[in-house]
Design an enzyme around this catalytic site. Structure first.
Site, PDB file in Angstrom:
ATOM      1  N   TYR A 147       1.719   7.422  -1.320  1.00 27.00           N
ATOM      2  CA  TYR A 147       2.586   8.029   0.289  1.00 27.00           C
ATOM      3  C   TYR A 147       0.021   6.937   0.532  1.00 27.00           C
ATOM      4  O   TYR A 147      -0.914   6.926   0.206  1.00 27.00           O
ATOM      5  CB  TYR A 147       2.436   8.374   0.816  1.00 27.00           C
ATOM      6  CG  TYR A 147       2.769   9.110   2.482  1.00 27.00           C
ATOM      7  CD1 TYR A 147       3.459   7.666   2.935  1.00 27.00           C
ATOM      8  CD2 TYR A 147       1.554   8.935   3.603  1.00 27.00           C
ATOM      9  CE1 TYR A 147       4.300   7.404   4.376  1.00 27.00           C
ATOM     10  CE2 TYR A 147       1.316   8.847   5.384  1.00 27.00           C
ATOM     11  CZ  TYR A 147       2.791   8.184   5.005  1.00 27.00           C
ATOM     12  OH  TYR A 147       3.239   7.491   6.866  1.00 27.00           O
ATOM     13  N   ASP A 242      -7.215   4.576  -1.680  1.00 29.77           N
ATOM     14  CA  ASP A 242      -6.917   5.136  -0.898  1.00 29.77           C
ATOM     15  C   ASP A 242      -7.448   6.608  -0.416  1.00 29.77           C
ATOM     16  O   ASP A 242      -6.321   7.546  -1.382  1.00 29.77           O
ATOM     17  CB  ASP A 242      -5.360   4.841  -0.138  1.00 29.77           C
ATOM     18  CG  ASP A 242      -4.497   5.554   0.607  1.00 29.77           C
ATOM     19  OD1 ASP A 242      -5.468   6.651   1.460  1.00 29.77           O
ATOM     20  OD2 ASP A 242      -3.484   5.298   1.259  1.00 29.77           O
ATOM     21  N   LYS A 270      -8.195  11.199   8.358  1.00 27.65           N
ATOM     22  CA  LYS A 270      -8.053  12.852   8.324  1.00 27.65           C
ATOM     23  C   LYS A 270      -9.581  13.061   8.802  1.00 27.65           C
ATOM     24  O   LYS A 270     -10.096  12.917   9.379  1.00 27.65           O
ATOM     25  CB  LYS A 270      -7.609  12.800   6.840  1.00 27.65           C
ATOM     26  CG  LYS A 270      -5.968  12.371   7.101  1.00 27.65           C
ATOM     27  CD  LYS A 270      -5.345  13.118   6.367  1.00 27.65           C
ATOM     28  CE  LYS A 270      -3.839  12.651   6.410  1.00 27.65           C
ATOM     29  NZ  LYS A 270      -2.903  12.033   5.130  1.00 27.65           N
TER      30      LYS A 270
HETATM   31  C1  LIG Z   1      -2.449  10.968   5.352  1.00 25.31           C
HETATM   32  C2  LIG Z   1      -2.323   9.454   4.960  1.00 25.31           C
HETATM   33  C3  LIG Z   1      -2.207   8.663   4.597  1.00 25.31           C
HETATM   34  C4  LIG Z   1      -1.615   7.937   6.766  1.00 25.31           C
HETATM   35  O1  LIG Z   1      -2.599   8.451   7.811  1.00 25.31           O
HETATM   36  P1  LIG Z   1      -1.971   8.939   9.169  1.00 25.31           P
HETATM   37  O2  LIG Z   1      -2.966   8.687   9.837  1.00 25.31           O
HETATM   38  O3  LIG Z   1      -1.118   9.640   8.765  1.00 25.31           O
HETATM   39  O4  LIG Z   1      -1.315   7.144   9.287  1.00 25.31           O
HETATM   40  C5  LIG Z   1      -2.171   7.557   4.293  1.00 25.31           C
HETATM   41  N1  LIG Z   1      -2.981   7.469   3.040  1.00 25.31           N
HETATM   42  C6  LIG Z   1      -2.732   8.684   2.324  1.00 25.31           C
HETATM   43  C7  LIG Z   1      -2.740   9.028   1.086  1.00 25.31           C
HETATM   44  C8  LIG Z   1      -2.590   9.467   3.452  1.00 25.31           C
HETATM   45  O5  LIG Z   1      -2.521  10.953   2.975  1.00 25.31           O
END
Ligand SMILES: *Cc1c(COP(=O)(O)O)cnc(C)c1O
Length: 430
Positions: A147, A242, A270
């Site tokens: 994701y 990511d 995060k």
């Molecule tokens: C949470 C998450 C996102 C998206 O971040 P948001 O602050 O919710 O938009 C993107 N990549 C990864 C791996 C994530 O866990």
């Protein structure tokens, strides 16, 4: 075991559903996959969250990752209070942004320049645009089950039958755009090679969660990330890590520190906001300088680098940078994992646990779980039963099988013992 009393949460959820789609501002909060009513949280402190009915829970959701110091950490709270008194937004540069950028660069040697945004979604979306703009190529490769936020290009997982053309996961994502997102299988180097062979010179980037947390936690097989580094370099594509979850989580310098691999671009979020909305993307100087106003790739944000969010992020990262932090966190996680392992073994319920440091997922299936297909083979009804068994015993975990649990620095030995006992109790009812 008395069923949890959640009268106030139920009342609020009914009111919320009348005005907010599904009653929530982010779908997984809705408890759809485990059943029941989502808890409305009134406050949180340290390792606990308290709901509007006054129930207190040990928290392993951690706001989905950010709260590594625990909730309402005094240093973070005081940083936010201090910043708030000086005004909440200026739309002009501040010293704090330089400080946070330097803290990030200090932790991630692959990052020479970094830009701050307001969410992980925004950071991933911007990194993809930058990779496309820099390489002059349209296609990207992502992995099934990874994701990267909900931007159009990333909301594609495709099935294994759709290795050439991506299909959107959601109505509203134009198929014409989704076809530029190619999907490979995590831990399967050959699936990546095939995509490059069929799309030579067209792939801008490979985007990957180096430690996936969004199909539940999955570990990269030895050599997998190295292979991605090698292939992207050979093919003139960028490697984008990511690390929105894994950054400052699996090590101060994220998965790239743990596995010793330098991506071209890194996406963060995060933890770097200390619980306030912050995202960031950074990496090679020549790539980052393709961004406006230096280069032609446009990206902007009214609240980017917001002074409150940046103050919280700085306080959080400074605290994390203290010597011994990750050793301490790792010891807590080891202790919990060992206790839970004992509980699962004794119960005879088939499970498989993947863990990297303080993030873990227990899948309700025989293992191993190495990719999206194997994760999907989990018994989600068994997970729901376990989830509610824990919740009834004061333990708050993710309301979905395909998420990570997070240990924070605020969890005490006593908290962990209580959690292990609760797991035993929950499993005894299977
Ligand atoms: C949470 C998450 C996102 C998206 O971040 P948001 O602050 O919710 O938009 C993107 N990549 C990864 C791996 C994530 O866990």
């Amino acid at each position: 075991m008395a069923r949890l009393e959640t009268k106030q949460s139920k009342k609020l959820f009914l009111a919320a559903k009348k005005i907010i789609p599904g009653g929530v501002n982010s779908p997984v909060r809705a408890f759809r996959s485990v059943g029941g009513t989502p808890l409305f949280i009134a406050r949180a402190k340290g390792a606990t969250v308290t709901d509007v009915d006054g129930n207190v829970f040990l928290d392993y959701v951690s706001s989905w990752g950010p709260m590594i110091l625990g909730h309402a950490h005094p240093k973070v709270v005081s940083a936010i209070r201090g910043a708030a008194g000086k005004g909440t937004s200026y739309g002009a540069p501040t010293e704090g942004e330089v400080t946070l950028a330097n803290l990030i660069r200090g932790a991630f040697p692959s990052i020479s320049k970094v830009r701050l945004v307001s969410s992980g979604t925004e950071a991933a979306m911007s990194a993809v645009r930058l990779a496309r703009g820099f390489t002059g190529r349209d296609k990207i490769v992502k992995f099934e089950g990874c994701y990267h936020g909900h931007a159009d290009s990333m909301l594609v997982k495709a099935g294994s039958g759709a290795l050439t053309f991506g299909q959107p996961d959601s109505p509203g994502v134009p198929a014409d755009l989704a076809r530029h997102t190619l999907t490979a299988t995590f831990n399967d180097v050959a699936s990546v090679r095939r995509l490059f062979e069929r799309n030579r010179g067209k792939i801008a980037a490979v985007v990957v969660e180096p430690v996936p947390g969004n199909m539940g936690v999955v570990l990269p097989a030895p050599g997998f990330l190295d292979a991605l580094r090698k292939i992207t370099r050979q093919e003139g594509a960028l490697l984008v890590f990511d690390e929105v979850i894994s950054g400052f989580r699996v090590a101060f310098g994220g998965a790239q520190e743990l596995f010793g691999i330098a991506p071209d671009l890194t996406v963060l979020g995060k933890i770097i906001g200390g619980g306030l909305p912050v995202g960031a993307f950074g990496g090679r100087g020549d790539v980052m300088d393709a961004l406006s106003p230096v280069g032609p790739v446009y990206q902007a944000g009214t609240l980017s680098g917001n002074p409150l969010a940046v103050a919280a992020g700085i306080a959080c990262l400074k605290e994390l940078s203290r010597k011994g932090t990750y050793g301490k966190l790792g010891e807590k996680a080891d202790y919990l994992a060992e206790g839970l392992h004992g509980a699962f073994a004794k119960s005879g319920v088939p499970t498989w646990t993947n863990r990297v440091g303080s993030m873990w997922t227990t899948f309700f299936r025989k293992g191993p779980v190495v990719d999206y297909a194997s994760a999907k083979g989990s018994d989600t009804a068994a997970y729901a039963k376990y989830f509610h068994g824990l919740l009834d015993r004061g333990i708050y975990t993710a309301p979905s099988q395909f998420e990570a649990g997070f240990v924070s620095l605020a969890h005490t030995r006593k908290d962990l013992d209580r959690t292990i006992a609760a797991a035993r109790g929950a499993l005894a009812q299977f």
